[in-house]
Motif scaffolding. Structure first.
Motif, PDB file in Angstrom:
ATOM      1  N   MET A   1      91.432  40.723  29.624  1.00  0.00           N
ATOM      2  CA  MET A   1      90.122  40.097  29.850  1.00  0.00           C
ATOM      3  C   MET A   1      89.534  39.594  28.521  1.00  0.00           C
ATOM      4  O   MET A   1      89.664  40.251  27.499  1.00  0.00           O
ATOM      5  N   THR A   2      88.944  38.400  28.553  1.00  0.00           N
ATOM      6  CA  THR A   2      88.305  37.896  27.329  1.00  0.00           C
ATOM      7  C   THR A   2      87.103  38.777  27.008  1.00  0.00           C
ATOM      8  O   THR A   2      86.591  39.481  27.872  1.00  0.00           O
ATOM      9  N   MET A   3      86.640  38.685  25.785  1.00  0.00           N
ATOM     10  CA  MET A   3      85.467  39.467  25.372  1.00  0.00           C
ATOM     11  C   MET A   3      84.265  39.125  26.249  1.00  0.00           C
ATOM     12  O   MET A   3      83.511  39.973  26.692  1.00  0.00           O
ATOM     13  N   GLU A   4      84.153  37.803  26.502  1.00  0.00           N
ATOM     14  CA  GLU A   4      83.026  37.347  27.319  1.00  0.00           C
ATOM     15  C   GLU A   4      83.071  37.950  28.723  1.00  0.00           C
ATOM     16  O   GLU A   4      82.075  38.439  29.244  1.00  0.00           O
ATOM     17  N   GLY A   5      84.288  37.915  29.296  1.00  0.00           N
ATOM     18  CA  GLY A   5      84.478  38.474  30.634  1.00  0.00           C
ATOM     19  C   GLY A   5      84.133  39.949  30.671  1.00  0.00           C
ATOM     20  O   GLY A   5      83.459  40.419  31.577  1.00  0.00           O
ATOM     21  N   LYS A   6      84.552  40.667  29.638  1.00  0.00           N
ATOM     22  CA  LYS A   6      84.288  42.112  29.569  1.00  0.00           C
ATOM     23  C   LYS A   6      82.774  42.383  29.485  1.00  0.00           C
ATOM     24  O   LYS A   6      82.242  43.250  30.162  1.00  0.00           O
ATOM     25  N   ASP A   7      82.102  41.570  28.671  1.00  0.00           N
ATOM     26  CA  ASP A   7      80.646  41.720  28.543  1.00  0.00           C
ATOM     27  C   ASP A   7      79.948  41.484  29.872  1.00  0.00           C
ATOM     28  O   ASP A   7      78.996  42.157  30.221  1.00  0.00           O
ATOM     29  N   MET A   8      80.476  40.476  30.597  1.00  0.00           N
ATOM     30  CA  MET A   8      79.855  40.125  31.858  1.00  0.00           C
ATOM     31  C   MET A   8      79.958  41.290  32.843  1.00  0.00           C
ATOM     32  O   MET A   8      78.987  41.639  33.507  1.00  0.00           O
ATOM     33  N   VAL A   9      81.144  41.904  32.914  1.00  0.00           N
ATOM     34  CA  VAL A   9      81.333  43.044  33.813  1.00  0.00           C
ATOM     35  C   VAL A   9      80.369  44.153  33.425  1.00  0.00           C
ATOM     36  O   VAL A   9      79.714  44.767  34.273  1.00  0.00           O
ATOM     37  N   GLN A  10      80.237  44.363  32.121  1.00  0.00           N
ATOM     38  CA  GLN A  10      79.319  45.397  31.641  1.00  0.00           C
ATOM     39  C   GLN A  10      77.878  45.099  32.071  1.00  0.00           C
ATOM     40  O   GLN A  10      77.145  45.967  32.497  1.00  0.00           O
ATOM     41  N   ASP A  11      77.490  43.810  31.976  1.00  0.00           N
ATOM     42  CA  ASP A  11      76.132  43.416  32.350  1.00  0.00           C
ATOM     43  C   ASP A  11      75.860  43.696  33.820  1.00  0.00           C
ATOM     44  O   ASP A  11      74.791  44.167  34.193  1.00  0.00           O
ATOM     45  N   VAL A  12      76.859  43.377  34.670  1.00  0.00           N
ATOM     46  CA  VAL A  12      76.686  43.629  36.100  1.00  0.00           C
ATOM     47  C   VAL A  12      76.486  45.124  36.325  1.00  0.00           C
ATOM     48  O   VAL A  12      75.627  45.550  37.094  1.00  0.00           O
ATOM     49  N   HIS A  13      77.244  45.950  35.566  1.00  0.00           N
ATOM     50  CA  HIS A  13      77.088  47.403  35.702  1.00  0.00           C
ATOM     51  C   HIS A  13      75.689  47.844  35.295  1.00  0.00           C
ATOM     52  O   HIS A  13      75.072  48.651  35.967  1.00  0.00           O
ATOM     53  N   ILE A  14      75.194  47.286  34.174  1.00  0.00           N
ATOM     54  CA  ILE A  14      73.850  47.668  33.726  1.00  0.00           C
ATOM     55  C   ILE A  14      72.842  47.316  34.812  1.00  0.00           C
ATOM     56  O   ILE A  14      71.978  48.115  35.144  1.00  0.00           O
ATOM     57  N   SER A  15      72.979  46.100  35.381  1.00  0.00           N
ATOM     58  CA  SER A  15      72.002  45.661  36.377  1.00  0.00           C
ATOM     59  C   SER A  15      71.967  46.606  37.567  1.00  0.00           C
ATOM     60  O   SER A  15      70.905  47.048  37.989  1.00  0.00           O
ATOM     61  N   SER A  16      73.159  46.918  38.115  1.00  0.00           N
ATOM     62  CA  SER A  16      73.124  47.759  39.311  1.00  0.00           C
ATOM     63  C   SER A  16      72.696  49.176  38.947  1.00  0.00           C
ATOM     64  O   SER A  16      72.045  49.854  39.731  1.00  0.00           O
ATOM     65  N   ARG A  17      73.019  49.616  37.732  1.00  0.00           N
ATOM     66  CA  ARG A  17      72.590  50.938  37.296  1.00  0.00           C
ATOM     67  C   ARG A  17      71.063  51.015  37.261  1.00  0.00           C
ATOM     68  O   ARG A  17      70.465  51.969  37.701  1.00  0.00           O
ATOM     69  N   LYS A  18      70.449  49.958  36.746  1.00  0.00           N
ATOM     70  CA  LYS A  18      68.981  49.961  36.646  1.00  0.00           C
ATOM     71  C   LYS A  18      68.340  50.023  38.032  1.00  0.00           C
ATOM     72  O   LYS A  18      67.364  50.734  38.236  1.00  0.00           O
ATOM     73  N   ASP A  19      68.899  49.263  38.958  1.00  0.00           N
ATOM     74  CA  ASP A  19      68.343  49.285  40.314  1.00  0.00           C
ATOM     75  C   ASP A  19      68.553  50.665  40.940  1.00  0.00           C
ATOM     76  O   ASP A  19      67.664  51.189  41.615  1.00  0.00           O
ATOM     77  N   ASP A  20      69.730  51.251  40.704  1.00  0.00           N
ATOM     78  CA  ASP A  20      70.013  52.606  41.230  1.00  0.00           C
ATOM     79  C   ASP A  20      69.027  53.613  40.653  1.00  0.00           C
ATOM     80  O   ASP A  20      68.509  54.471  41.370  1.00  0.00           O
ATOM     81  N   HIS A  21      68.801  53.536  39.350  1.00  0.00           N
ATOM     82  CA  HIS A  21      67.883  54.489  38.703  1.00  0.00           C
ATOM     83  C   HIS A  21      66.503  54.429  39.340  1.00  0.00           C
ATOM     84  O   HIS A  21      65.898  55.456  39.642  1.00  0.00           O
ATOM     85  N   LEU A  22      66.052  53.226  39.567  1.00  0.00           N
ATOM     86  CA  LEU A  22      64.720  53.039  40.140  1.00  0.00           C
ATOM     87  C   LEU A  22      64.642  53.682  41.526  1.00  0.00           C
ATOM     88  O   LEU A  22      63.736  54.460  41.840  1.00  0.00           O
ATOM     89  N   ARG A  23      65.641  53.367  42.337  1.00  0.00           N
ATOM     90  CA  ARG A  23      65.668  53.853  43.718  1.00  0.00           C
ATOM     91  C   ARG A  23      65.769  55.387  43.752  1.00  0.00           C
ATOM     92  O   ARG A  23      65.010  56.052  44.454  1.00  0.00           O
ATOM     93  N   LEU A  24      66.683  55.934  42.959  1.00  0.00           N
ATOM     94  CA  LEU A  24      66.902  57.387  43.003  1.00  0.00           C
ATOM     95  C   LEU A  24      65.741  58.149  42.363  1.00  0.00           C
ATOM     96  O   LEU A  24      65.347  59.210  42.844  1.00  0.00           O
ATOM     97  N   ALA A  25      65.181  57.596  41.283  1.00  0.00           N
ATOM     98  CA  ALA A  25      64.031  58.257  40.649  1.00  0.00           C
ATOM     99  C   ALA A  25      62.898  58.352  41.656  1.00  0.00           C
ATOM    100  O   ALA A  25      62.242  59.392  41.788  1.00  0.00           O
ATOM    101  N   GLN A  26      62.702  57.285  42.385  1.00  0.00           N
ATOM    102  CA  GLN A  26      61.626  57.237  43.371  1.00  0.00           C
ATOM    103  C   GLN A  26      61.882  58.261  44.484  1.00  0.00           C
ATOM    104  O   GLN A  26      60.985  58.973  44.911  1.00  0.00           O
ATOM    105  N   GLN A  27      63.139  58.342  44.892  1.00  0.00           N
ATOM    106  CA  GLN A  27      63.520  59.258  45.972  1.00  0.00           C
ATOM    107  C   GLN A  27      63.320  60.728  45.590  1.00  0.00           C
ATOM    108  O   GLN A  27      62.859  61.523  46.395  1.00  0.00           O
ATOM    109  N   PHE A  28      63.653  61.091  44.361  1.00  0.00           N
ATOM    110  CA  PHE A  28      63.636  62.516  43.978  1.00  0.00           C
ATOM    111  C   PHE A  28      62.305  63.004  43.429  1.00  0.00           C
ATOM    112  O   PHE A  28      62.053  64.201  43.393  1.00  0.00           O
ATOM    113  N   TYR A  29      61.482  62.079  42.941  1.00  0.00           N
ATOM    114  CA  TYR A  29      60.325  62.487  42.134  1.00  0.00           C
ATOM    115  C   TYR A  29      59.397  63.467  42.847  1.00  0.00           C
ATOM    116  O   TYR A  29      59.035  64.513  42.298  1.00  0.00           O
ATOM    117  N   VAL A  30      59.021  63.138  44.074  1.00  0.00           N
ATOM    118  CA  VAL A  30      58.020  63.957  44.767  1.00  0.00           C
ATOM    119  C   VAL A  30      58.539  65.385  44.927  1.00  0.00           C
ATOM    120  O   VAL A  30      57.825  66.359  44.663  1.00  0.00           O
TER     121      VAL A  30
END
Ligand code: FNR
Length: 371
Positions: free
Chosen positions: A1-30
């Motif tokens: 994989m090119t460096m650019e391609g690798k970065d892109m995959v990483q970015d997609v992971h960060i994005s879904s991780r952030k959405d997951d964090h938000l959802r799960l934090a909200q679910q567990f907090y109370v």
């Protein structure tokens, strides 16, 4: 994989991780803030009632300042999120709240803006739409001075938070496992930053030793972010559908224990102690907690999970924003009321004049830690 391609995959992971964090934090907090074990000691801390307060409500002001930020109230919206479509929308709502209430708003980690320049436009838009909001930028301690300056400029931040999240990284399968170099990075960022730097935990607390280490490298503001609310061990376990790190869910110092340690470290810093600010955060539930933490020595209190609940309470942007503003106004009233019956006019008097008792377990904990 090119460096650019690798970065892109990483970015997609960060994005879904952030959405997951938000959802799960909200679910567990109370559930977490209702769990007695997380809050038994702060609940057992009792103010000694004084039947002759000799104070008028009119005279009370709970204003504060830390890291060069003056606030009309002793609490602010602490770091959560940003950088994806969903999380930018949450930040937009929070910025409206911050604008209407003169609150400071800490953004979640902006590492995505370092890695992917395309994400910077949304931050710039937020900054341009809310020029009077005091934004606090946020990055992990693995970052360089240049990255820190970049994120500060992208959002026009008045201060910069550097987060310490070793537990989260260890629990996260894709997380960093080498934590050497953080101290050097922080020292360099503090030296070079154009704005005040706040070093914060993310929900596992800071010990006396950690605070001392930070003060020794020139940090003036620490946010202890203790255990009791949002719990990243729990969030990562759920996100990865694994129970490997169940035992980590009870790791860390509760907010009250960590605050006591930080206040002690500041006291022992001697002559420089007066320009050190301590922020208490982690599972803060409302006005009485806020007043208690300020009485124990916090200069301000940060809330993430509680504001996440409020700001996601409706699908309608306006409704969510208005109810969060109402919550803040309500809390302001309660804080003023509590300070009035305590007979204290400001946070300084709250810290020095309010009398309280602490539970035996906390006394014994302090005794052990003093040895
Ligand atoms: C956080 N927190 C956080 N902290 C940080 O410094 N950088 C970050 O990117 C994030 N991300 C994040 C996402 C979400 C969804 C939440 C709820 C929280 C941690 C936060 O700032 C705080 O330290 C902890 O959440 C503990 O406080 P509460 O939530 O118990 O009030």
């Amino acid at each position: 994989m090119t460096m650019e391609g690798k970065d892109m995959v990483q970015d997609v992971h960060i994005s879904s991780r952030k959405d997951d964090h938000l959802r799960l934090a909200q679910q567990f907090y109370v559930h977490n803030v209702q769990a007695l074990s997380n809050h038994d000691e702060i609940d057992a801390m009792q103010f000694v009632h004084q039947a002759l307060p000799e104070m008028s409500r009119e005279r009370v002001s709970a204003s504060t300042s830390f890291a060069g930020i003056s606030l009309p109230r002793p609490y602010f919206i602490n770091a959560m999120t940003g950088g994806t479509e969903l999380t930018n929308r949450v930040n937009y709502r929070l910025a409206r709240v911050a604008h209407d209430t003169q609150s400071a708003l800490a953004l979640g980690s902006m590492s995505i803006a370092v890695k992917d320049p395309r994400t910077r436009d949304a931050y710039r838009q937020l900054r341009d739409d809310f020029p009077d909001v005091r934004f606090i930028a946020n990055l992990g301690a693995e970052h360089t001075v240049e990255s820190a300056q970049l994120v500060q400029e992208v959002i026009g931040a008045v201060a910069l938070q550097i987060h310490l999240n070793a537990v989260q990284e260890i629990v996260m399968p894709e997380g960093e496992k080498d934590f050497t170099g953080w101290m050097n990075n922080i020292r360099a960022i503090v030296q070079e930053s154009h704005v005040p730097v706040i070093v914060k935990e993310v929900g596992f607390g800071m010990s006396y030793e950690t605070v001392q280490q930070l003060l020794n490298i020139g940090v003036h503001t620490v946010d202890i972010a203790g255990r009791g609310g949002t719990n990243f061990a729990q969030i990562e376990n759920a996100r990865n559908n694994k129970q490997d790190f169940n035992y980590m869910e009870n790791w860390g110092l509760s907010t009250i224990r960590s605050l006591i340690e930080a206040v002690e470290a500041r006291k022992n810093q001697g002559v420089d102690a007066h320009d050190v600010s301590i922020i208490a955060s982690g599972g803060v539930r409302g006005p009485l907690d806020i007043v208690k933490y300020c009485a124990l020595g916090a200069d301000a209190v940060g809330l993430s999970g509680a504001f996440l609940q409020a700001i996601t309470s409706s699908d309608d942007d306006n409704e969510a924003v208005e109810s969060t503003i109402e919550l803040i106004h309500d809390w302001d009233e309660h804080i003023t009321n509590i300070m009035t019956i305590l007979g204290v006019e400001n946070l300084e008097q709250l810290r020095t004049q309010a009398r309280y008792t602490l539970p035996e377990s906390l006394i014994s904990y302090r005794r052990q830690r003093a040895q």
